[in-house]
Structures are given as structure tokens and as C-alpha cells.
Enzyme design. Structure first.
Site: not given
Ligand SMILES: *Cc1c(COP(=O)(O)O)cnc(C)c1O
Length: 363
Positions: A105, A175, A199
Site C-alpha cells: 500500500w 493511511d 475494512k
Molecule cells: C484496502 C486499502 C487501500 C485501498 O482502499 P480502496 O478503498 O480500494 O481505495 C489502501 N490502503 C490500505 C492500507 C488498504 O488496506
């Protein structure tokens, strides 16, 4: 009806109580005669749903008064562009942004930021195949960077920060897609926090951004208005039609979390769940986990079978036991169990029981 244990990384399991409530309210929300999906986003009913969700999230994370909570769209992946478009304008162009590269990521975020800024990868754990977090002392930060970006839980590699990095006066952007609300955080130690909802918050479609107010108002002129944090904030997350149903479900999840005792209480449960699984994986050579112990994720637990030729048999047997979505990400291989807030400890116990049984039969 049979509900399975869903170990998917995202979209992920939701609390059953929330789904039951949503089902009961589907056709007629609180006597309105409407489904939330059919309501005007500007009507009194939906406004109250959105305001309650924001208030509950603020309470759950103890978000300070000088931070704004924004409900946006496009996922964390869109924020990879939206963050630089909103922050680099505070510096002379071209601005430099610092990244800590801890896995897949981070790599995605870095690639996108390069469109808007000069990227300095201040530290990377690539040499150790992303099995650790580079210690803070080793980071080579740029003194006047526009911001420092970290991914505090790498969903694919299963590494998690168990510390908040001190980066001085430079804004710290995190993030937190895959561990937000799983543990107590001090929001004031960060300047921007973002994450996709699918998530640990609710259904896909909603992206949450928490940003300190003084960082608003610096978007590049090329930034789409719908992605300018200041425009979104001034319009109370209603500049465009927000993902109303996703916000409603997220709001039910926040209320569920409050009934669980809040983030501190769920954190204790998450620690217990993760320990149960890691302790078993560590107790045998039949399974392995590649991540350094001090940065193992409590949410995403990658593991491998010592004999990878058993992988398909393992997954088929897991399915028979009602344990789904355990296949690891293609970049890592093996297995991964995602055990977010909504995964009850009974699900982790069922997984550990199956790990034992499979080992007995195949060890
Ligand atoms: C799932 C995830 C993303 C991507 O998220 P989207 O909603 O598909 O844009 C980005 N960063 C992390 C850490 C993730 O787990």
C-alpha cells in the site's frame, strides 16, 4: 440461515447485529416509509443520520475540536492523489514529500504522489521483504517536506505501527484504512488520517478523512472541487451526493462499537484475538509467520504452511469448516486471516481449532 466466518481483507465482515438492524429498517426507516437508500441526502432524516455518524466517530476516536471529519468517495486509493493535491500547495513548487515504504500500500501511495511532488523515500523495509517497520532513527526525512506519509497498517504484508512516529513540525499523514477504530489513537499526533471504510468501518463506497483545520485551503488549482478538502468541509461532506447508504451503515457500526464499550474495549478484544492466533502459529513449525514480532498486525495475519503444496487442501478444508477467504494476497502467497473488529473471538478460536486439526492430519 448459515453465517460463515469471513476472514476477507476487505470488503470485510460486518457485525451481525448491524446487518440485522439494517435488514429490519430496510423498507421503512424509523417510520419514514422509506429506505435510507431512497432518501434525499438534504432531507431532515438523512441529515440526522450523517450528523449522528460524524458525532459518534468524533466521540469514538476523541477527535479534537480543531479537526474536521470528512466523508468522501474514491477510497484510500483516490486519497493517494487527493492528499498531495491538498497539501503540496503549502510549499514552493515542486514540493518534496517524504514516504516510509512498508509494503504494497505504501508503494501504491508513492507512485501516485510522484505525479504531484518530488518523492523522497525516507526509509524502506523492502530489503527485509516488508517484514518490519524501519526504526524511526533510520528515517532520512526532508526538513521542509510538505508532509510525511505512513501506512500504519499494511493490510497485505501484515505489519502495523505500534508507535507514533515523531516527525517534528512537518505534517504527518497516515493511511489507516485497515486498522482505524481497532485501537486507541491520539489523533492530535497526526495531521491527516484517512481510510476506506470497507475494512473496519462499514461498506465500500465511503472514505473517511480526518484533517486538522489549518491544513484546509491549499489545494492545487488542478484539484477537482469534489476532492478539495476545504470545499468538502464547507459543504459538510455534501458538496456532491454522498454515499448515503454506506454512511448509514457506518453509523450503525459506530453505535455498535459504542455498545461494545468503545475503542479501548474493542482494542483489548483485538489483542486477545491476535494473541490467540499468533501464539498458535509460533508454537509449531507446521505454520510460519514472516513478520517481526514487534510490528505484527493485530488485524491482518499472514501465515504460510511449511509445505505449500498443501495450500489448496487447506483452503478446501477451511471452507468445509465455514472459514472463508483465507487465501493470502498474490504478492505474498500463503494464507492471510483478517480479523477486524467485527470478527468475534469465536471465529478466531474456530480457525485455531482447524489449524490444529489440519496439522494433525497432515503433519
Ligand atoms: C484496502 C486499502 C487501500 C485501498 O482502499 P480502496 O478503498 O480500494 O481505495 C489502501 N490502503 C490500505 C492500507 C488498504 O488496506
Amino acid at each position: 440461515m448459515t453465517r460463515i466466518y469471513n476472514f476477507a481483507p476487505g470488503p470485510a465482515a460486518l457485525p451481525q447485529e448491524v446487518l440485522t438492524q439494517a435488514a429490519a429498517e430496510m423498507l421503512d426507516w424509523h417510520g419514514s416509509g422509506l429506505s435510507v437508500m431512497e432518501m434525499s441526502h438534504r432531507g431532515r432524516e438523512f441529515m440526522s443520520i450523517l450528523e449522528t455518524a460524524q458525532r459518534d466517530l468524533r466521540e469514538l476516536l476523541a477527535v479534537p475540536g480543531d479537526y474536521r471529519i470528512l466523508f468522501m468517495q474514491g477510497g484510500a486509493i483516490a486519497q493517494n492523489a487527493i492528499v498531495p493535491m491538498n497539501l503540496v500547495g503549502r510549499k514552493p513548487q515542486p514540493a518534496t514529500v517524504d514516504f516510509i515504504n512498508t509494503g504494497q500500500w505504501s508503494i501504491k501511495s508513492i507512485a501516485e504522489a510522484r505525479k504531484y511532488a518530488t518523492v523522497n523515500v525516507a526509509a524502506s523495509s523492502e530489503a527485509s521483504k516488508f517484514s518490519s517497520i524501519p526504526p524511526r532513527e533510520t528515517w532520512r526525512l526532508t526538513p521542509d517536506a510538505a508532509y510525511v506519509h505512513v501506512c500504519t497498517n499494511e493490510t497485505i504484508g501484515g505489519v502495523e505501527y505500534h508507535f507514533v512516529p515523531d516527525v517534528g513540525d512537518v505534517p504527518l499523514v497516515a493511511d489507516m484504512s485497515s486498522h482505524i477504530l481497532s485501537r486507541v489513537i491520539d489523533v492530535s499526533k497526526y495531521d491527516v488520517i484517512y481510510g476506506g471504510a470497507q475494512k473496519n468501518i462499514g461498506p465500500a463506497g465511503l472514505t473517511m478523512v480526518i484533517v486538522r483545520e489549518d491544513l484546509l485551503g491549499h489545494a492545487l488549482s488542478i484539484c477537482p472541487s469534489a476532492f478539495d478538502w476545504k470545499v468538502v468541509a464547507e459543504n459538510e461532506s455534501m458538496y456532491n451526493t454522498p454515499p448515503t447508504y454506506s454512511i448509514y451503515i457506518a453509523g450503525l457500526v459506530f453505535q455498535w462499537l459504542k455498545r461494545q464499550g468503545g475503542v479501548a474495549a474493542i482494542e483489548q478484544r483485538n489483542i486477545a484475538k491476535a494473541s490467540l492466533l499468533y501464539d498458535y502459529l509460533d508454537s509449531t513449525d507446521f505454520y510460519g509467520n514472516p513478520v517481526a514480532k514487534d510490528c505484527r498486525s493485530r488485524m491482518n495475519v499472514p501465515f504460510s504452511l511449511h509445505d505449500a503444496s498443501l495450500n489448496d487442501t487447506f483452503l478446501a478444508g477451511a471452507k468445509e469448516h465455514g472459514l472463508l477467504q483465507l487465501k493470502g494476497h498474490k504478492s505474498v502467497g500463503g494464507m492471510r486471516a483478517s480479523i477486524y473488529n467485527a470478527m468475534p473471538i469465536e471465529g478466531v478460536r474456530a480457525l485455531v481449532d482447524y489449524l490444529k486439526e489440519f496439522e494433525k492430519q497432515n503433519g
